[in-house]
Design a protein around this motif. Structure first.
Motif, PDB file in Angstrom:
ATOM      1  N   LEU A 147      -7.912  -2.211   3.149  1.00  0.00           N
ATOM      2  CA  LEU A 147      -7.854  -0.845   3.656  1.00  0.00           C
ATOM      3  C   LEU A 147      -6.417  -0.377   3.860  1.00  0.00           C
ATOM      4  CD1 LEU A 147     -10.751  -0.848   6.277  1.00  0.00           C
ATOM      5  CD2 LEU A 147     -10.628   0.489   4.172  1.00  0.00           C
ATOM      6  N   LEU A 148      -5.576  -1.268   4.362  1.00  0.00           N
ATOM      7  CA  LEU A 148      -4.187  -0.878   4.635  1.00  0.00           C
ATOM      8  C   LEU A 148      -3.379  -0.716   3.361  1.00  0.00           C
ATOM      9  CD1 LEU A 148      -1.908  -0.412   6.737  1.00  0.00           C
ATOM     10  CD2 LEU A 148      -1.448  -2.883   6.596  1.00  0.00           C
ATOM     11  N   LEU A 149      -3.567  -1.628   2.408  1.00  0.00           N
ATOM     12  CA  LEU A 149      -2.676  -1.699   1.253  1.00  0.00           C
ATOM     13  C   LEU A 149      -3.281  -1.153  -0.029  1.00  0.00           C
ATOM     14  CD1 LEU A 149      -1.258  -5.249   2.036  1.00  0.00           C
ATOM     15  CD2 LEU A 149      -0.184  -3.046   2.506  1.00  0.00           C
ATOM     16  N   GLY A 150      -4.474  -0.597   0.074  1.00  0.00           N
ATOM     17  CA  GLY A 150      -5.041   0.059  -1.093  1.00  0.00           C
ATOM     18  C   GLY A 150      -5.869  -0.835  -1.984  1.00  0.00           C
ATOM     19  N   GLY A 151      -6.260  -2.002  -1.508  1.00  0.00           N
ATOM     20  CA  GLY A 151      -7.116  -2.878  -2.288  1.00  0.00           C
ATOM     21  C   GLY A 151      -6.342  -3.766  -3.246  1.00  0.00           C
ATOM     22  N   PHE A 152      -6.966  -4.883  -3.595  1.00  0.00           N
ATOM     23  CA  PHE A 152      -6.373  -5.816  -4.548  1.00  0.00           C
ATOM     24  C   PHE A 152      -7.369  -6.060  -5.679  1.00  0.00           C
ATOM     25  CE2 PHE A 152      -4.330  -6.878  -0.495  1.00  0.00           C
ATOM     26  CZ  PHE A 152      -2.995  -6.842  -0.863  1.00  0.00           C
ATOM     27  N   LYS A 153      -6.845  -6.420  -6.838  1.00  0.00           N
ATOM     28  CA  LYS A 153      -7.689  -6.750  -7.977  1.00  0.00           C
ATOM     29  C   LYS A 153      -7.230  -8.094  -8.513  1.00  0.00           C
ATOM     30  CE  LYS A 153      -8.353  -1.895  -9.227  1.00  0.00           C
ATOM     31  NZ  LYS A 153      -8.131  -0.856 -10.273  1.00  0.00           N
ATOM     32  N   LYS A 154      -7.936  -9.132  -8.125  1.00  0.00           N
ATOM     33  CA  LYS A 154      -7.544 -10.489  -8.521  1.00  0.00           C
ATOM     34  C   LYS A 154      -7.518 -10.627 -10.034  1.00  0.00           C
ATOM     35  CE  LYS A 154      -8.697 -15.312  -7.479  1.00  0.00           C
ATOM     36  NZ  LYS A 154      -9.617 -16.202  -6.755  1.00  0.00           N
ATOM     37  N   GLY A 155      -6.374 -11.113 -10.542  1.00  0.00           N
ATOM     38  CA  GLY A 155      -6.225 -11.297 -11.979  1.00  0.00           C
ATOM     39  C   GLY A 155      -5.778 -10.067 -12.727  1.00  0.00           C
ATOM     40  N   ASP A 156      -5.698  -8.908 -12.041  1.00  0.00           N
ATOM     41  CA  ASP A 156      -5.250  -7.686 -12.689  1.00  0.00           C
ATOM     42  C   ASP A 156      -3.729  -7.680 -12.810  1.00  0.00           C
ATOM     43  OD1 ASP A 156      -4.271  -4.613 -12.111  1.00  0.00           O
ATOM     44  OD2 ASP A 156      -6.017  -4.711 -13.422  1.00  0.00           O
ATOM     45  N   PRO A 157      -3.170  -7.298 -13.972  1.00  0.00           N
ATOM     46  CA  PRO A 157      -1.708  -7.345 -14.154  1.00  0.00           C
ATOM     47  C   PRO A 157      -0.942  -6.511 -13.139  1.00  0.00           C
ATOM     48  CG  PRO A 157      -2.808  -7.064 -16.266  1.00  0.00           C
ATOM     49  CD  PRO A 157      -3.869  -6.922 -15.203  1.00  0.00           C
ATOM     50  N   LEU A 158      -1.534  -5.417 -12.650  1.00  0.00           N
ATOM     51  CA  LEU A 158      -0.840  -4.569 -11.676  1.00  0.00           C
ATOM     52  C   LEU A 158      -1.349  -4.808 -10.265  1.00  0.00           C
ATOM     53  CD1 LEU A 158       1.103  -2.267 -10.949  1.00  0.00           C
ATOM     54  CD2 LEU A 158      -0.754  -0.662 -11.423  1.00  0.00           C
ATOM     55  N   GLY A 159      -2.663  -4.757 -10.087  1.00  0.00           N
ATOM     56  CA  GLY A 159      -3.218  -4.802  -8.734  1.00  0.00           C
ATOM     57  C   GLY A 159      -3.316  -6.169  -8.113  1.00  0.00           C
ATOM     58  N   GLY A 160      -2.989  -7.233  -8.868  1.00  0.00           N
ATOM     59  CA  GLY A 160      -3.210  -8.571  -8.340  1.00  0.00           C
ATOM     60  C   GLY A 160      -1.958  -9.329  -7.956  1.00  0.00           C
ATOM     61  N   ASN A 161      -0.797  -8.702  -7.978  1.00  0.00           N
ATOM     62  CA  ASN A 161       0.444  -9.412  -7.676  1.00  0.00           C
ATOM     63  C   ASN A 161       1.322  -8.550  -6.768  1.00  0.00           C
ATOM     64  OD1 ASN A 161       3.498  -9.997  -8.404  1.00  0.00           O
ATOM     65  ND2 ASN A 161       2.349 -11.851  -8.913  1.00  0.00           N
ATOM     66  N   VAL A 162       1.818  -9.134  -5.681  1.00  0.00           N
ATOM     67  CA  VAL A 162       2.588  -8.392  -4.689  1.00  0.00           C
ATOM     68  C   VAL A 162       3.883  -7.847  -5.278  1.00  0.00           C
ATOM     69  CG1 VAL A 162       3.865  -8.585  -2.519  1.00  0.00           C
ATOM     70  CG2 VAL A 162       1.599  -9.631  -2.735  1.00  0.00           C
ATOM     71  N   LEU A 163       4.627  -8.680  -5.996  1.00  0.00           N
ATOM     72  CA  LEU A 163       5.915  -8.248  -6.524  1.00  0.00           C
ATOM     73  C   LEU A 163       5.750  -7.185  -7.601  1.00  0.00           C
ATOM     74  CD1 LEU A 163       8.811  -9.024  -5.833  1.00  0.00           C
ATOM     75  CD2 LEU A 163       8.792 -10.628  -7.749  1.00  0.00           C
ATOM     76  N   VAL A 164       4.741  -7.357  -8.438  1.00  0.00           N
ATOM     77  CA  VAL A 164       4.478  -6.363  -9.489  1.00  0.00           C
ATOM     78  C   VAL A 164       4.121  -5.017  -8.867  1.00  0.00           C
ATOM     79  CG1 VAL A 164       2.942  -5.749 -11.401  1.00  0.00           C
ATOM     80  CG2 VAL A 164       3.800  -8.084 -11.199  1.00  0.00           C
ATOM     81  N   ARG A 165       3.299  -5.033  -7.823  1.00  0.00           N
ATOM     82  CA  ARG A 165       2.901  -3.771  -7.195  1.00  0.00           C
ATOM     83  C   ARG A 165       4.093  -3.096  -6.509  1.00  0.00           C
ATOM     84  NH1 ARG A 165      -2.891  -3.767  -4.301  1.00  0.00           N
ATOM     85  NH2 ARG A 165      -2.396  -1.533  -4.358  1.00  0.00           N
ATOM     86  N   LEU A 166       4.930  -3.900  -5.870  1.00  0.00           N
ATOM     87  CA  LEU A 166       6.108  -3.317  -5.240  1.00  0.00           C
ATOM     88  C   LEU A 166       7.005  -2.628  -6.263  1.00  0.00           C
ATOM     89  CD1 LEU A 166       7.251  -5.925  -2.544  1.00  0.00           C
ATOM     90  CD2 LEU A 166       6.689  -3.511  -2.154  1.00  0.00           C
ATOM     91  N   CYS A 167       7.124  -3.238  -7.437  1.00  0.00           N
ATOM     92  CA  CYS A 167       8.054  -2.714  -8.439  1.00  0.00           C
ATOM     93  C   CYS A 167       7.441  -1.644  -9.336  1.00  0.00           C
ATOM     94  CB  CYS A 167       8.575  -3.864  -9.311  1.00  0.00           C
ATOM     95  SG  CYS A 167       9.595  -5.056  -8.424  1.00  0.00           S
ATOM     96  N   LEU A 168       6.121  -1.686  -9.555  1.00  0.00           N
ATOM     97  CA  LEU A 168       5.529  -0.840 -10.588  1.00  0.00           C
ATOM     98  C   LEU A 168       4.432   0.099 -10.107  1.00  0.00           C
ATOM     99  CD1 LEU A 168       5.228  -3.420 -13.529  1.00  0.00           C
ATOM    100  CD2 LEU A 168       6.980  -1.668 -13.202  1.00  0.00           C
ATOM    101  N   ASP A 169       3.884  -0.123  -8.930  1.00  0.00           N
ATOM    102  CA  ASP A 169       2.763   0.695  -8.464  1.00  0.00           C
ATOM    103  C   ASP A 169       3.288   1.929  -7.717  1.00  0.00           C
ATOM    104  OD1 ASP A 169       0.478   1.810  -7.470  1.00  0.00           O
ATOM    105  OD2 ASP A 169      -0.349  -0.050  -6.664  1.00  0.00           O
TER     106      ASP A 169
END
Length: 284
Positions: A147-169
Protein backbone atom coordinates in the motif's frame (compact mmCIF):
# COMPACT_ATOMS: atom_id res chain seq x y z
CA UNK A 1 36.10 -26.68 45.67
CA UNK A 2 39.26 -27.96 43.97
CA UNK A 3 40.45 -25.99 40.98
CA UNK A 4 39.89 -27.76 37.71
CA UNK A 5 43.01 -28.26 35.62
CA UNK A 6 43.37 -25.91 32.70
CA UNK A 7 42.43 -27.43 29.39
CA UNK A 8 43.80 -25.34 26.57
CA UNK A 9 41.22 -24.51 23.96
CA UNK A 10 42.29 -25.67 20.55
CA UNK A 11 40.58 -24.21 17.51
CA UNK A 12 42.29 -26.92 15.48
CA UNK A 13 40.70 -29.64 17.61
CA UNK A 14 37.25 -28.07 17.37
CA UNK A 15 37.65 -27.71 13.63
CA UNK A 16 38.72 -31.36 13.34
CA UNK A 17 35.66 -32.53 15.30
CA UNK A 18 33.33 -30.41 13.20
CA UNK A 19 34.80 -31.63 9.90
CA UNK A 20 34.55 -35.27 10.95
CA UNK A 21 30.93 -34.86 12.03
CA UNK A 22 30.05 -33.22 8.72
CA UNK A 23 31.92 -35.90 6.80
CA UNK A 24 30.12 -38.70 8.64
CA UNK A 25 26.70 -37.26 7.89
CA UNK A 26 27.31 -36.63 4.17
CA UNK A 27 26.26 -39.56 2.00
CA UNK A 28 28.34 -40.65 -0.99
CA UNK A 29 25.27 -40.13 -3.19
CA UNK A 30 25.24 -36.43 -2.23
CA UNK A 31 28.56 -35.97 -4.03
CA UNK A 32 27.72 -38.25 -6.94
CA UNK A 33 29.47 -41.42 -5.71
CA UNK A 34 28.14 -44.94 -6.16
CA UNK A 35 29.33 -47.43 -3.54
CA UNK A 36 28.75 -51.10 -2.83
CA UNK A 37 26.40 -52.39 -0.13
CA UNK A 38 29.38 -53.78 1.80
CA UNK A 39 30.76 -50.32 2.55
CA UNK A 40 30.89 -49.66 6.29
CA UNK A 41 31.81 -45.98 6.39
CA UNK A 42 28.80 -43.96 7.64
CA UNK A 43 29.53 -41.07 5.32
CA UNK A 44 32.41 -39.99 3.12
CA UNK A 45 36.02 -41.07 3.29
CA UNK A 46 38.62 -38.35 3.77
CA UNK A 47 39.83 -38.78 0.21
CA UNK A 48 36.28 -38.36 -1.06
CA UNK A 49 35.79 -35.12 0.89
CA UNK A 50 39.04 -33.80 -0.55
CA UNK A 51 38.00 -34.71 -4.09
CA UNK A 52 34.52 -33.17 -3.70
CA UNK A 53 36.06 -30.01 -2.22
CA UNK A 54 38.83 -29.58 -4.77
CA UNK A 55 41.70 -29.81 -2.26
CA UNK A 56 44.47 -32.32 -1.63
CA UNK A 57 43.76 -35.38 0.51
CA UNK A 58 46.87 -34.68 2.60
CA UNK A 59 45.74 -31.14 3.39
CA UNK A 60 42.27 -32.31 4.41
CA UNK A 61 43.72 -35.12 6.54
CA UNK A 62 45.91 -32.65 8.41
CA UNK A 63 42.88 -30.50 9.18
CA UNK A 64 40.91 -33.46 10.50
CA UNK A 65 43.92 -34.54 12.58
CA UNK A 66 43.89 -31.11 14.27
CA UNK A 67 47.29 -30.19 12.93
CA UNK A 68 48.05 -26.45 12.79
CA UNK A 69 46.82 -25.19 9.43
CA UNK A 70 45.81 -21.86 7.95
CA UNK A 71 43.37 -22.73 5.15
CA UNK A 72 42.62 -20.13 2.51
CA UNK A 73 39.19 -18.79 1.65
CA UNK A 74 39.18 -20.94 -1.46
CA UNK A 75 39.83 -24.08 0.59
CA UNK A 76 37.08 -23.28 3.08
CA UNK A 77 34.55 -22.44 0.39
CA UNK A 78 35.46 -25.71 -1.32
CA UNK A 79 34.88 -27.62 1.92
CA UNK A 80 31.55 -25.90 2.48
CA UNK A 81 30.45 -26.93 -0.98
CA UNK A 82 31.88 -30.45 -0.80
CA UNK A 83 30.26 -31.16 2.58
CA UNK A 84 26.95 -29.54 1.58
CA UNK A 85 26.98 -27.13 4.51
CA UNK A 86 24.00 -24.86 5.02
CA UNK A 87 24.58 -21.10 5.62
CA UNK A 88 24.86 -21.48 9.41
CA UNK A 89 27.29 -24.41 9.15
CA UNK A 90 29.31 -22.57 6.53
CA UNK A 91 29.66 -19.53 8.77
CA UNK A 92 30.66 -21.80 11.67
CA UNK A 93 33.36 -23.42 9.55
CA UNK A 94 34.88 -20.02 8.87
CA UNK A 95 34.66 -19.00 12.53
CA UNK A 96 36.57 -22.13 13.55
CA UNK A 97 39.19 -22.16 10.81
CA UNK A 98 39.71 -18.51 9.86
CA UNK A 99 37.77 -16.01 11.97
CA UNK A 100 39.57 -13.24 10.09
CA UNK A 101 37.82 -14.26 6.87
CA UNK A 102 34.18 -14.16 5.86
CA UNK A 103 32.54 -16.80 3.66
CA UNK A 104 31.77 -15.72 0.12
CA UNK A 105 28.14 -14.92 -0.53
CA UNK A 106 26.22 -17.56 -2.47
CA UNK A 107 26.45 -16.96 -6.20
CA UNK A 108 22.72 -17.56 -6.75
CA UNK A 109 20.62 -14.84 -5.09
CA UNK A 110 17.86 -16.05 -2.79
CA UNK A 111 14.56 -16.42 -4.63
CA UNK A 112 12.24 -17.40 -1.78
CA UNK A 113 11.89 -16.30 1.83
CA UNK A 114 10.57 -19.51 3.33
CA UNK A 115 7.43 -20.14 5.35
CA UNK A 116 8.70 -19.10 8.79
CA UNK A 117 10.23 -15.78 7.70
CA UNK A 118 7.20 -15.02 5.54
CA UNK A 119 5.10 -15.31 8.70
CA UNK A 120 7.50 -12.94 10.48
CA UNK A 121 7.22 -10.45 7.62
CA UNK A 122 3.44 -10.60 7.68
CA UNK A 123 3.46 -10.20 11.46
CA UNK A 124 5.35 -6.90 11.23
CA UNK A 125 2.13 -5.24 10.05
CA UNK A 126 0.92 -2.52 10.37
CA UNK A 127 4.51 -1.50 9.64
CA UNK A 128 5.47 -1.81 5.96
CA UNK A 129 8.23 -4.38 5.42
CA UNK A 130 9.72 -6.33 2.54
CA UNK A 131 12.58 -8.79 2.02
CA UNK A 132 15.21 -8.53 -0.70
CA UNK A 133 18.16 -10.62 -1.86
CA UNK A 134 21.70 -9.69 -2.89
CA UNK A 135 20.57 -8.08 -6.15
CA UNK A 136 17.81 -6.22 -4.27
CA UNK A 137 15.07 -8.28 -5.89
CA UNK A 138 12.01 -8.06 -3.63
CA UNK A 139 11.20 -11.69 -2.81
CA UNK A 140 8.43 -11.12 -0.23
CA UNK A 141 6.46 -8.24 1.30
CA UNK A 142 3.51 -7.53 3.55
CA UNK A 143 0.30 -5.70 2.63
CA UNK A 144 1.27 -2.38 4.30
CA UNK A 145 4.43 -2.28 2.14
CA UNK A 146 2.37 -2.82 -1.00
CA UNK A 147 0.00 0.00 0.00
CA UNK A 148 2.78 2.43 0.86
CA UNK A 149 5.11 1.73 -2.06
CA UNK A 150 2.66 0.97 -4.82
CA UNK A 151 2.87 -2.82 -4.88
CA UNK A 152 5.55 -5.24 -6.00
CA UNK A 153 5.67 -7.72 -8.86
CA UNK A 154 7.99 -10.60 -8.08
CA UNK A 155 10.17 -11.43 -11.06
CA UNK A 156 9.06 -8.34 -13.00
CA UNK A 157 12.00 -6.41 -14.57
CA UNK A 158 10.67 -3.09 -13.22
CA UNK A 159 8.32 -3.82 -10.34
CA UNK A 160 10.37 -6.53 -8.66
CA UNK A 161 13.66 -4.81 -7.82
CA UNK A 162 14.24 -1.90 -5.41
CA UNK A 163 17.19 -0.35 -7.25
CA UNK A 164 15.54 -0.65 -10.66
CA UNK A 165 12.37 1.03 -9.37
CA UNK A 166 14.33 3.84 -7.76
CA UNK A 167 16.17 4.51 -11.01
CA UNK A 168 13.49 3.80 -13.62
CA UNK A 169 10.00 3.93 -12.11
CA UNK A 170 8.46 7.42 -12.56
CA UNK A 171 5.95 6.67 -9.78
CA UNK A 172 8.75 6.10 -7.26
CA UNK A 173 10.51 9.26 -8.40
CA UNK A 174 7.35 11.19 -7.57
CA UNK A 175 6.71 9.21 -4.39
CA UNK A 176 10.00 9.95 -2.60
CA UNK A 177 10.39 13.66 -1.84
CA UNK A 178 14.19 13.52 -1.45
CA UNK A 179 14.66 11.25 -4.46
CA UNK A 180 18.09 12.62 -5.50
CA UNK A 181 19.71 11.89 -2.13
CA UNK A 182 17.83 8.64 -1.74
CA UNK A 183 18.95 7.15 -5.04
CA UNK A 184 22.56 8.23 -4.44
CA UNK A 185 22.51 6.59 -1.00
CA UNK A 186 20.93 3.44 -2.44
CA UNK A 187 23.56 3.04 -5.16
CA UNK A 188 26.39 3.58 -2.66
CA UNK A 189 24.89 1.09 -0.22
CA UNK A 190 24.41 -1.42 -3.03
CA UNK A 191 28.09 -1.17 -3.93
CA UNK A 192 29.15 -1.70 -0.32
CA UNK A 193 26.82 -4.64 0.28
CA UNK A 194 27.72 -6.45 -2.95
CA UNK A 195 31.53 -6.12 -2.94
CA UNK A 196 31.99 -9.85 -2.29
CA UNK A 197 29.93 -10.88 -5.32
CA UNK A 198 31.21 -8.17 -7.66
CA UNK A 199 32.63 -10.75 -10.09
CA UNK A 200 29.60 -13.03 -10.08
CA UNK A 201 28.06 -13.27 -13.60
CA UNK A 202 24.52 -12.55 -12.36
CA UNK A 203 25.72 -9.45 -10.57
CA UNK A 204 27.79 -8.18 -13.51
CA UNK A 205 24.86 -8.72 -15.88
CA UNK A 206 22.47 -6.88 -13.56
CA UNK A 207 24.76 -3.85 -13.23
CA UNK A 208 25.45 -3.68 -16.96
CA UNK A 209 21.74 -3.79 -17.84
CA UNK A 210 20.87 -1.10 -15.30
CA UNK A 211 23.74 1.11 -16.52
CA UNK A 212 22.37 0.91 -20.05
CA UNK A 213 18.81 1.62 -18.91
CA UNK A 214 19.52 4.41 -16.43
CA UNK A 215 22.07 7.19 -17.06
CA UNK A 216 21.54 8.29 -13.44
CA UNK A 217 22.54 4.88 -12.11
CA UNK A 218 25.52 4.72 -14.48
CA UNK A 219 26.74 8.13 -13.31
CA UNK A 220 26.39 7.29 -9.62
CA UNK A 221 27.83 3.78 -10.00
CA UNK A 222 30.95 5.02 -11.71
CA UNK A 223 31.61 7.55 -8.95
CA UNK A 224 32.68 4.52 -6.85
CA UNK A 225 30.91 5.86 -3.75
CA UNK A 226 30.35 3.46 -0.85
CA UNK A 227 28.00 3.85 2.10
CA UNK A 228 26.94 1.60 4.96
CA UNK A 229 23.20 1.15 5.60
CA UNK A 230 21.77 3.55 8.20
CA UNK A 231 18.39 4.44 9.62
CA UNK A 232 16.92 6.97 7.22
CA UNK A 233 13.89 9.23 7.63
CA UNK A 234 12.12 9.13 4.27
CA UNK A 235 9.43 11.60 3.31
CA UNK A 236 6.85 10.42 0.80
CA UNK A 237 4.12 12.18 -1.17
CA UNK A 238 1.59 9.36 -1.20
CA UNK A 239 -1.13 9.72 -3.87
CA UNK A 240 -3.87 8.72 -1.39
CA UNK A 241 -2.50 9.47 2.11
CA UNK A 242 -0.60 12.69 1.42
CA UNK A 243 2.70 13.67 3.01
CA UNK A 244 4.14 10.84 5.14
CA UNK A 245 7.43 10.46 7.05
CA UNK A 246 8.83 7.03 7.86
CA UNK A 247 12.00 5.88 9.58
CA UNK A 248 13.48 3.19 7.35
CA UNK A 249 16.13 0.62 8.20
CA UNK A 250 17.49 -2.59 6.69
CA UNK A 251 18.50 -5.59 8.78
CA UNK A 252 19.51 -9.22 8.29
CA UNK A 253 17.67 -11.83 10.38
CA UNK A 254 19.88 -14.28 12.26
CA UNK A 255 20.40 -17.72 10.78
CA UNK A 256 19.57 -16.84 7.17
CA UNK A 257 21.54 -16.56 3.95
CA UNK A 258 24.12 -13.80 3.89
CA UNK A 259 22.39 -12.05 0.99
CA UNK A 260 18.93 -11.73 2.60
CA UNK A 261 17.75 -8.49 4.20
CA UNK A 262 14.55 -7.01 5.55
CA UNK A 263 13.61 -3.39 4.93
CA UNK A 264 11.27 -1.98 7.58
CA UNK A 265 9.34 1.31 7.69
CA UNK A 266 7.93 2.81 10.91
CA UNK A 267 6.00 6.11 11.20
CA UNK A 268 8.29 8.98 12.18
CA UNK A 269 5.51 11.12 13.68
CA UNK A 270 1.95 10.93 14.97
CA UNK A 271 0.41 12.50 11.85
CA UNK A 272 2.03 9.88 9.63
CA UNK A 273 0.81 7.15 11.96
CA UNK A 274 -2.75 8.52 11.79
CA UNK A 275 -2.79 8.98 8.02
CA UNK A 276 -1.28 5.60 7.29
CA UNK A 277 -3.69 3.87 9.68
CA UNK A 278 -6.56 5.50 7.78
CA UNK A 279 -5.11 4.19 4.50
CA UNK A 280 -4.89 0.68 5.92
CA UNK A 281 -8.47 0.93 7.18
CA UNK A 282 -9.72 1.83 3.70
CA UNK A 283 -8.03 -1.28 2.27
CA UNK A 284 -9.52 -3.57 4.89
Amino acid sequence: MPKLPDRPASKHLELARFLKAMRDRTSPAAVGLSVSSRRRAPGLLREEVAQASGISATWYTWMEQARPTNPSQRVLDGLAQGLHLDPAERAHLFRLARPDLQPLAPTSPSANLGEALTAVLTGLAPHPAYAMNALWDVIAWNEPAALLLGGFKKGDPLGGNVLVRLCLDPAWRRLFVDWDNLVRSAVEQFRGLTARISTDPDFVSFVQKLERASPEFSRLWNRQGVRTPTVWCKTLDHPKAGRLSFNSATMRPDGVAEDLRFSLYTPADSETKRRFAALLALKS
